[in-house]
Write a protein that holds these residues in place. Structure first.
Motif, short mmCIF file in Angstrom:
data_model
loop_
_atom_site.label_atom_id
_atom_site.label_comp_id
_atom_site.label_asym_id
_atom_site.label_seq_id
_atom_site.Cartn_x
_atom_site.Cartn_y
_atom_site.Cartn_z
N MET A 68 0.71 -1.03 0.10
CA MET A 68 -0.02 -0.04 -0.03
C MET A 68 0.89 1.17 0.04
N SER A 69 0.49 2.22 -0.80
CA SER A 69 1.28 3.28 -0.82
C SER A 69 0.99 4.29 0.15
N LEU A 70 2.04 5.05 0.89
CA LEU A 70 1.76 6.10 2.13
C LEU A 70 2.09 7.44 1.70
N ILE A 71 1.06 8.06 1.97
CA ILE A 71 1.49 9.83 1.97
C ILE A 71 1.47 10.19 3.11
N VAL A 72 2.50 11.08 3.37
CA VAL A 72 2.53 11.93 4.62
C VAL A 72 2.23 13.19 4.04
N CYS A 73 1.24 13.96 4.80
CA CYS A 73 1.07 15.39 4.55
C CYS A 73 0.86 16.13 5.67
N LYS A 74 1.25 17.51 5.59
CA LYS A 74 1.25 18.20 6.77
C LYS A 74 0.47 19.52 6.50
N PHE A 75 -0.44 20.04 7.49
CA PHE A 75 -1.20 21.39 7.16
C PHE A 75 -0.72 22.18 8.28
N ASP A 104 -10.00 12.36 0.73
CA ASP A 104 -10.14 12.02 -0.60
C ASP A 104 -8.77 11.20 -1.11
N MET A 105 -7.80 11.48 -0.36
CA MET A 105 -6.43 10.71 -0.71
C MET A 105 -6.53 9.23 -0.06
N VAL A 137 -0.88 9.60 6.64
CA VAL A 137 -0.52 10.16 8.10
C VAL A 137 -0.69 11.77 7.86
N VAL A 138 -1.11 12.42 8.85
CA VAL A 138 -1.10 13.84 8.78
C VAL A 138 -0.20 14.48 9.92
N ALA A 139 0.71 15.30 9.38
CA ALA A 139 1.39 16.06 10.93
C ALA A 139 0.62 17.25 10.85
N LEU A 140 0.17 17.77 11.89
CA LEU A 140 -0.75 19.20 11.94
C LEU A 140 0.03 20.19 13.02
N SER A 141 -0.27 21.31 12.48
CA SER A 141 0.21 22.72 13.29
C SER A 141 -1.16 22.79 14.30
N ALA A 142 -0.66 23.91 15.06
CA ALA A 142 -1.69 24.48 15.90
C ALA A 142 -2.61 25.44 15.07
N GLN A 143 -3.95 25.80 15.44
CA GLN A 143 -4.74 26.41 14.58
C GLN A 143 -4.39 27.96 14.76
#
Ligand code: ADP
Ligand code: ASP
Ligand code: MG
Length: 402
Positions: A1-8, A28-29, A37-43
């Motif tokens: 399975m291919s893996l996407i890491v994204c960051k917002f 959608d991904m 896997v998502v890396a997230l910042s504070a709002q």
């Protein structure tokens, strides 16, 4: 399975609508069959607001307690994004830095990631959950919370991509890519389709906050290709990689940094070993020195001037004042009304005259240069901070609009 890491980044999740928008991109991904896997910042401005709260109580709070406080911002955003994804009906789990296995050194407020223990992450992915990881944070060997420095979620994302051997690493932000200058301040900035790690590292280090410089350092080390793109418009962004397409432009960008200070020690002895004494003490305090200038000796004394990050200038002054006796100096001066403007591009090695052209542009705008430093791929000048915006514009015009 291919893996996407994204960051917002923070502005991408600043409001409930923006959080739902990110949930849409992520699901959608996932729907297209990928592990995500998502890396997230504070709002939004959460981190800034937390710093203000701390200063209201204790402006000299310890870095350890600051890290406990600042890590709270990402705890809020990861849970909210997970709730948004739950609402859309997909399996999801949010994890704090320590739960996701981020182990760091103990340099509170500027910790470096040492490794990621990926067991928990792998277990969640095996269950086909979307994993939302709190960016910017980890724990050290004492099990204390640490943070990675402002803008550090980019580095969390690249570290995840490297540790999980992701197929792609996408950094979503509020601009649609890396430009030849900050598109919010410089008119006519041009979007780049590709840029090399080395050029991006210089731009990031010299003040282009679109990527955290350590994220680029790590991407280069582990050969992680990064795409910087918009969370608001679905279109291709900028690829950061080892070798970029050759473009007509040999200058890739200009960047400005106002958060620096110029320190001078006046009248030190003109004898061997003085620079060594000064800079070894400064290094022992972990203060980052940038441009250094030493005057020619006169009547047995000389002056030494250098720049440091503004946040470290207080420490630098105290350190030097303690040494004045032993190096025979008269006094220490510190000016925070300075900024650094730089041009970056691997092509400048083979194009003579870049420095002259930059100085001509500044002269044409009547901007005085205080200090200069160069490397194979960049030229930086120190100027009065009130000239920063004008300097960026004229230097950008001279190279990019030619
Ligand atoms: P995020 O919250 O997504 O991490 P940042 O505010 O840290 O976003 O970084 C994105 C910002 O970087 C943009 O809004 C832009 O103003 C600024 N920026 C500075 N230099 C550049 C550049 N060369 N190209 C693109 N954006 C830049
Ligand atoms: N929230 C942190 C900051 O504002 C980290 C990040 O957004 O990358 O600096
Ligand atoms: Mg950022």
């Amino acid at each position: 399975m291919s893996l996407i890491v994204c960051k917002f980044g923070g502005s991408s999740v600043a409001t409930p609508e923006r959080v739902m928008n990110v949930a849409g991109i992520v699901t959608d991904m996932y729907k297209s069959g990928k592990d995500v896997v998502v890396a997230l910042s504070a709002q939004g401005k959460t981190t800034d607001n937390l710093i203000t709260k701390a200063h209201e109580i204790n402006p000299a709070a310890s870095k350890r307690e600051m890290d406990v406080l600042l890590s709270a911002g990402e705890q809020i955003s990861v849970s909210l994004l997970a709730m948004a994804i739950e609402k859309l009906g997909y399996p999801v789990v949010s994890l704090l830095g320590w739960q996701a296995g981020f182990r760091t050194d103990s340099n509170y407020s500027r910790a470096r990631i040492k490794r990621i223990d990926t067991d928990r992450l792998q277990a969640e992915l095996a269950k086909r959950s979307i994993v939302i990881v709190a960016g910017f944070q980890g724990i050290n060997k004492y099990d204390d919370v640490t943070t990675l420095g402002r803008g550090g979620s980019d580095t969390s994302a690249v570290a995840l991509a490297a540790a999980l051997r992701a197929d792609s690493c996408k950094i979503f932000t509020d601009v649609d890519g890396v430009y030849t200058a900050d598109p919010r301040t410089v008119k006519g900035a041009v979007k780049l389709s590709e840029i090399t790690y080395d050029e991006m590292l210089e731009l990031a280090t010299l003040g282009a906050k679109v990527l955290h410089n350590r994220s680029v350092e790590m991407a280069k080390k582990y050969n992680v290709e990064i795409e910087v793109l918009s969370s608001l418009e679905r279109k291709p962004g900028t690829i950061v990689k080892e070798v970029a397409k050759v473009e007509k432009m040999f200058i890739k960008g200009v960047a400005g940094d106002e958060k620096i200070a110029r320190i001078s020690i006046i009248g030190v002895k003109d004898t061997p070993g003085i620079a060594f004494k000064i800079f070894s003490k400064i290094a022992a305090k972990k203060i980052n020195v940038d441009i250094i200038l030493q005057s020619v000796g006169r009547d047995g004394t000389k002056d030494i001037t250098f720049t440091v990050p503004q946040e470290q200038s207080g420490d630098a002054v105290v350190t030097l004042e303690e040494m004045l006796g032993s190096i025979g100096g008269q006094r220490v001066m510190c000016d925070t009304n300075v900024s650094k403007v730089s041009v970056v591009g691997a092509g400048m090695e083979t194009h003579p005259g870049v420095a002259a052209k930059m100085f001509e542009a500044l002269y044409g705008a009547d901007i005085n240069i205080q200090m200069i430093s160069t490397s194979e791929i960049k030229i930086s000048v120190l100027i009065d901070s009130e000239d920063t915006a004008r300097a960026l514009q004229v230097v950008h015009d001279a190279f990019i609009l030619e």
